[in-house]
Design an enzyme around this catalytic site. Structure first.
Site, PDB file in Angstrom:
ATOM      1  CG  HIS A   1     -63.710   1.626 -15.386  1.00 30.68           C
ATOM      2  ND1 HIS A   1     -64.843   1.145 -15.991  1.00 30.68           N
ATOM      3  CD2 HIS A   1     -63.199   0.600 -14.656  1.00 30.68           C
ATOM      4  CE1 HIS A   1     -65.028  -0.122 -15.630  1.00 30.68           C
ATOM      5  NE2 HIS A   1     -64.045  -0.473 -14.826  1.00 30.68           N
TER       6      HIS A   1
ATOM      7  N   GLY B   1     -69.206  -1.128 -13.352  1.00 33.16           N
ATOM      8  CA  GLY B   1     -70.463  -1.788 -13.022  1.00 33.16           C
ATOM      9  C   GLY B   1     -70.880  -1.518 -11.589  1.00 33.16           C
TER      10      GLY B   1
ATOM     11  CB  ILE C   1     -67.530   1.201 -19.986  1.00 29.44           C
ATOM     12  CG1 ILE C   1     -66.567   0.237 -19.271  1.00 29.44           C
ATOM     13  CG2 ILE C   1     -67.545   0.930 -21.482  1.00 29.44           C
ATOM     14  CD1 ILE C   1     -66.955  -1.232 -19.395  1.00 29.44           C
TER      15      ILE C   1
ATOM     16  CG  ASP D   1     -62.291  -0.885 -10.474  1.00 28.17           C
ATOM     17  OD1 ASP D   1     -61.262  -0.974 -11.176  1.00 28.17           O
ATOM     18  OD2 ASP D   1     -63.312  -1.563 -10.683  1.00 28.17           O
TER      19      ASP D   1
END
Length: 284
Positions: free
Chosen positions: A192, A210, A207, A187
């Site tokens: 991120h 998830g 962040i 990803d």
């Protein structure tokens, strides 16, 4: 309307060959924070190739998660990726995942729900190898600004937490570099890693993925309630309820029943702000 629900659901599934080996599994586990302490026998099951087992949530990155990517480029889907949020994830295991393997992953848009101000795409990915089915994975993708055409709203129930003290509460620290390591499993979203991109998206800093929180949570359940036995996991589902930042701590509360563990995950440093909700692990 950029989403043609009928066309998307009716489209032919897309298939691709995927492959992985022990290095991919080890990298994924390290991205979840495995290997602390490095010589701990329980952690070596995640990090040492001679003892390796595969956490079932690895299915979300095997082959770089082509199910989600393929679904967003399906016929009838023409959306702004800036409007996309990962709303939920579920995995059903048909048998334990091998440490290395080759499989065919088939992905399709299983459903499109009209939430009024948004649409929810259910992107289904099914993987099978020469011995048969391995897993079925559903990603619920929330697309802001794409609802309102009068379609089926889909499920919207919320899972109430048990009215008792959790059977187990675990805290799992997130390393400052954890998102940088986890993204190597496929990803590459700069949200991120790139502070400037994160600010454009409305966040003070990058962040955590998830799906990294998702994997960390399953590892905590396996390690604390299932005796470290990944083969006991039958299915695992969650709703992404909020964000967490590298450097923070996940508080993972678990309520265990026969064949079923309910979980709630929050960010310790932000007054237990929700991170994962409606989370259930089905197991033997």
């Amino acid at each position: 309307m950029p989403i043609d629900a009928a066309k998307a659901v009716a489209a032919e599934p897309r298939s691709a060959e995927i492959a992985w080996d022990h290095k991919d599994v080890q990298l994924y586990h390290l991205g979840l924070g495995a290997g602390v302490p490095a010589t701990d026998a329980d952690e070596l099951r995640y990090t040492l190739e001679s003892r390796l087992h595969v956490l079932p949530s690895f299915a979300t990155v095997a082959g770089a998660g082509m199910g989600v990517v393929g679904g967003l480029s399906a016929p009838g889907i023409d959306i702004d990726l800036a409007a996309v949020l990962h709303g939920g994830q579920s995995i059903t295991l048909h048998r334990p995942l091998p440490v290395s393997g080759r499989a065919v992953s088939t992905s399709r848009v299983a459903a499109v729900h009209d939430k009024g101000k948004a649409a929810v795409l259910v992107l289904r990915s099914e993987a099978a190898d020469a011995d048969g089915p391995l897993w079925t994975s559903d990603a619920q993708i929330f697309v802001r600004g794409e609802g309102g055409w009068g379609g089926d709203r889909g499920p919207s129930e919320r899972l109430a937490l048990p009215d008792r003290t959790p059977d187990v509460t675990a805290e799992r620290p997130i390393r400052e570099d954890q998102a940088l390591l986890y993204r190597l499993s496929g990803d590459w979203n700069p949200l991120h890693a790139d502070p400037e991109f994160a600010k454009l998206a409305g966040f003070d800093r990058p962040i955590l993925h998830g799906l990294c929180s998702y994997g960390m949570t399953l590892k905590a359940v396996v390690d604390t309630l299932l005796g470290g036995d990944v083969t006991r996991v039958r299915s695992y589902r969650t709703r992404f309820a909020g964000i967490v930042f590298p450097g923070e701590t996940l508080r993972i509360r678990m309520w265990s029943g026969e064949g079923r563990t309910q979980v709630a995950v929050s960010a310790v440093e932000r007054d237990d702000a929700p991170v994962l909700a409606d989370t259930v692990v089905e197991h033997s």
